[in-house]
Write a protein that holds these residues in place. Sequence first.
Motif, PDB file in Angstrom:
ATOM      1  N   ALA A  53       0.877  -0.971   0.312  1.00 19.19           N
ATOM      2  CA  ALA A  53       0.219  -0.235  -0.360  1.00 19.19           C
ATOM      3  C   ALA A  53       0.830   1.217   0.092  1.00 19.19           C
ATOM      4  CB  ALA A  53      -0.818  -0.256   0.991  1.00 19.19           C
ATOM      5  N   VAL A  54       1.745   1.447  -1.065  1.00 18.02           N
ATOM      6  CA  VAL A  54       2.622   2.826  -1.693  1.00 18.02           C
ATOM      7  C   VAL A  54       2.462   3.457  -2.628  1.00 18.02           C
ATOM      8  CG1 VAL A  54       4.750   1.121  -1.972  1.00 18.02           C
ATOM      9  CG2 VAL A  54       4.922   3.120  -1.168  1.00 18.02           C
ATOM     10  N   ALA A  55       2.011   4.221  -2.546  1.00 15.25           N
ATOM     11  CA  ALA A  55       1.346   4.653  -3.787  1.00 15.25           C
ATOM     12  C   ALA A  55       2.172   5.338  -4.678  1.00 15.25           C
ATOM     13  CB  ALA A  55       0.711   6.758  -3.840  1.00 15.25           C
ATOM     14  N   ALA A  56       2.239   5.508  -5.635  1.00 16.53           N
ATOM     15  CA  ALA A  56       3.059   5.822  -7.432  1.00 16.53           C
ATOM     16  C   ALA A  56       2.970   6.535  -8.028  1.00 16.53           C
ATOM     17  CB  ALA A  56       3.884   4.242  -7.062  1.00 16.53           C
ATOM     18  N   ARG A  57       3.559   7.708  -8.917  1.00 16.72           N
ATOM     19  CA  ARG A  57       3.323   7.885  -9.849  1.00 16.72           C
ATOM     20  C   ARG A  57       4.107   7.274 -11.487  1.00 16.72           C
ATOM     21  NH1 ARG A  57       0.479  12.351 -10.078  1.00 16.72           N
ATOM     22  NH2 ARG A  57       1.442  13.347  -8.283  1.00 16.72           N
ATOM     23  N   ILE A  58       3.280   6.840 -12.352  1.00 13.87           N
ATOM     24  CA  ILE A  58       3.934   6.591 -13.488  1.00 13.87           C
ATOM     25  C   ILE A  58       4.318   7.407 -14.710  1.00 13.87           C
ATOM     26  CG2 ILE A  58       2.834   4.067 -13.087  1.00 13.87           C
ATOM     27  CD1 ILE A  58       1.151   4.743 -15.372  1.00 13.87           C
ATOM     28  N   ALA A  59       5.192   7.683 -15.143  1.00 12.73           N
ATOM     29  CA  ALA A  59       5.976   8.004 -16.289  1.00 12.73           C
ATOM     30  C   ALA A  59       6.406   7.112 -17.277  1.00 12.73           C
ATOM     31  CB  ALA A  59       6.762   8.886 -15.601  1.00 12.73           C
ATOM     32  N   ARG A  60       6.075   7.773 -19.002  1.00 14.83           N
ATOM     33  CA  ARG A  60       5.940   7.009 -19.772  1.00 14.83           C
ATOM     34  C   ARG A  60       7.066   7.118 -20.570  1.00 14.83           C
ATOM     35  NH1 ARG A  60       0.536   7.779 -19.002  1.00 14.83           N
ATOM     36  NH2 ARG A  60      -0.587   5.963 -18.866  1.00 14.83           N
ATOM     37  N   HIS A  61       8.571   6.626 -20.715  1.00 11.31           N
ATOM     38  CA  HIS A  61       9.336   6.635 -21.772  1.00 11.31           C
ATOM     39  C   HIS A  61      10.180   6.067 -22.595  1.00 11.31           C
ATOM     40  CE1 HIS A  61      12.384   5.336 -18.932  1.00 11.31           C
ATOM     41  NE2 HIS A  61      11.369   5.141 -18.535  1.00 11.31           N
ATOM     42  N   GLY A  62      10.710   6.592 -23.415  1.00 10.88           N
ATOM     43  CA  GLY A  62      11.206   5.708 -24.423  1.00 10.88           C
ATOM     44  C   GLY A  62      10.521   4.838 -25.406  1.00 10.88           C
ATOM     45  N   ARG A  63      10.310   3.193 -25.033  1.00 10.55           N
ATOM     46  CA  ARG A  63       9.258   2.327 -25.523  1.00 10.55           C
ATOM     47  C   ARG A  63       9.557   1.761 -25.256  1.00 10.55           C
ATOM     48  NH1 ARG A  63       9.833   1.854 -31.658  1.00 10.55           N
ATOM     49  NH2 ARG A  63      11.427   2.567 -32.471  1.00 10.55           N
ATOM     50  N   GLY A  64       7.707   2.230 -24.350  1.00  9.21           N
ATOM     51  CA  GLY A  64       7.098   1.640 -24.111  1.00  9.21           C
ATOM     52  C   GLY A  64       7.905   0.590 -22.094  1.00  9.21           C
ATOM     53  N   HIS A  65       9.029   1.514 -21.913  1.00  8.95           N
ATOM     54  CA  HIS A  65       9.464   1.495 -20.875  1.00  8.95           C
ATOM     55  C   HIS A  65       8.605   2.496 -19.387  1.00  8.95           C
ATOM     56  CE1 HIS A  65      12.989   0.466 -21.392  1.00  8.95           C
ATOM     57  NE2 HIS A  65      13.252   0.538 -22.525  1.00  8.95           N
ATOM     58  N   ILE A  66       8.563   2.172 -18.265  1.00  7.63           N
ATOM     59  CA  ILE A  66       7.580   2.898 -17.268  1.00  7.63           C
ATOM     60  C   ILE A  66       8.721   2.670 -15.740  1.00  7.63           C
ATOM     61  CG2 ILE A  66       5.592   2.878 -15.775  1.00  7.63           C
ATOM     62  CD1 ILE A  66       3.454   1.599 -17.911  1.00  7.63           C
ATOM     63  N   THR A  67       8.121   4.153 -15.370  1.00  6.65           N
ATOM     64  CA  THR A  67       9.099   4.443 -14.681  1.00  6.65           C
ATOM     65  C   THR A  67       7.806   4.840 -13.353  1.00  6.65           C
ATOM     66  OG1 THR A  67      11.335   5.066 -15.504  1.00  6.65           O
ATOM     67  CG2 THR A  67      10.826   5.765 -13.023  1.00  6.65           C
ATOM     68  N   LEU A  68       8.767   4.173 -12.312  1.00  2.00           N
ATOM     69  CA  LEU A  68       7.525   4.065 -11.084  1.00  2.00           C
ATOM     70  C   LEU A  68       7.978   5.378 -10.451  1.00  2.00           C
ATOM     71  CD1 LEU A  68       6.923   0.650 -10.216  1.00  2.00           C
ATOM     72  CD2 LEU A  68       5.178   2.078 -11.527  1.00  2.00           C
ATOM     73  N   HIS A  69       7.120   6.729  -9.741  1.00  3.01           N
ATOM     74  CA  HIS A  69       8.220   7.224  -9.015  1.00  3.01           C
ATOM     75  C   HIS A  69       7.072   7.140  -7.443  1.00  3.01           C
ATOM     76  CE1 HIS A  69      10.483   9.652 -11.713  1.00  3.01           C
ATOM     77  NE2 HIS A  69      10.179   9.113 -12.332  1.00  3.01           N
ATOM     78  N   LEU A  70       7.814   7.104  -6.310  1.00  4.46           N
ATOM     79  CA  LEU A  70       7.484   6.552  -5.163  1.00  4.46           C
ATOM     80  C   LEU A  70       7.714   8.016  -4.119  1.00  4.46           C
ATOM     81  CD1 LEU A  70       8.180   3.447  -6.271  1.00  4.46           C
ATOM     82  CD2 LEU A  70       6.837   2.824  -4.646  1.00  4.46           C
TER      83      LEU A  70
END
Length: 467
Positions: free
Chosen positions: A425-442
């Motif tokens: 139960a920890v929130a994260a914001r997703i950011a899309r970049h590159g070819r289908g890459h997703i980074t989770l910002h916690l």
Amino acid sequence: MRLSHDPAKTHASFDDPNLVSRAGLIPLMALAGRCGLADLAGEHVKIASRTGVNADLKIPCLVAGMAAGADSIDDMDVLRHGAITEVFGGIRAPSTLGSFLRSFTWGNVRQLDAVARQFLSALAAGAPLLPGAGVLAFIDMDSMQKRVYGHAKQGAGFGHTKIQGKSLTIRGLNALAAVISTPLAAPVIAATRLRGGKANSARGAASLAAEAISAARQAGCTGKIVFRIDSAYYSAAVLGAIRRGGACFSVTVRMDPKIRAAIAAIGEGAWTPITYPRAIWDEDQQRLISDAEVAEVPYTAFASKKGKAITARLIVRRVKDLNRKAAEGQDELFIIWRYHALFTDSPFEMIQAEAQHRDHAIVEQVFADLVSGPLAHLPSGHFPANAAWLALAAICHNLTRAAGCLAGASGAKARGATIRGQLIAVAARIARHGRGHITLHLPEGWHRETEWMNLFETACGPPATAA
């Protein structure tokens, strides 16, 4: 702690499409995927009803919802928010999942039990779930009367339970479970069985014991297995099933005339004093005790049943009975002892075997874990649906336990609620970049950042470089 802004000037809006409220589901379900949960469900669970299709999608969906904190079918809506549909596919509506559960027959529940056993084996191979299992493992079996409400619950009936040390009769369904643990590991669930509320404690216990031993072997318990049970399961059928499975038994015995006669024959010189490292609570005397005496004698149980007699050790613990009138000056004329006996073929020496048997209470921790999580309710009026819910709760418990082990030492023995609160139960914001890459910002400075990253890197591989 106080607000740094005027409450009247603080505003809220549910409008962020890139936020995931339970980012821990990402490594958790990645781990489930690596261990083959969807494949096992698709291979084994074959439901004839048209609402029972796509078991390979719906079973992981139900497990994910339970891991996110859902304890009812409606709560499965927790999976449909923000960006969660960007990182997961195959999410189904609660109504669809409810129809899926209600399509289960008892045969389908047994298929799901097979999925649970094989999934536990895969988890044990992919995570340090049962360290030391190659030397010694314990299986503990017990039942729990789960209270239910409403008049439409199939199988509900009045059964016995203990609440705050008092024996009560409550209306509910009866869950039988066997759990595996080692001296170094927290317990995981080997097998479950939902029964009617009026079911006798020993109903189906012999077959469940055999399943639990088989599941333990598949999960890597190649060493000695000690199967611990209380007096409700003291029967030739249960002990015979344990022995046929290649395990040792350790069972509390009822104080019947034959047991009393065997205890009476123990000489005074045979008793060995023991002191508990920590005082334990005595339910009968309602006090803490820290010393006792232990003795053992050979004993043959079930001698009257042809071909079913079992000869093993009767280990007896005795404690002094409390003199309730000592404060009034009425000293005792002689010591009155209270006896607690167990019957075992364990190879361990007497004091060690007696101490190990007292740890049978570990199964109650698992029941408490389930009740504080997915088993807070048995959500359907349909009995097989509730049986399937119990099996799914066991799968979720084992998956959560494996995630805690991968996270680090602090999660290896943590309660399920702790793992859900700190890793899932920890929130994260997703950011899309590159070819289908997703980074989770916690959240920066999250107090379990190291543990969360341990789990993430193991389940998903090295994380992408932050954008």
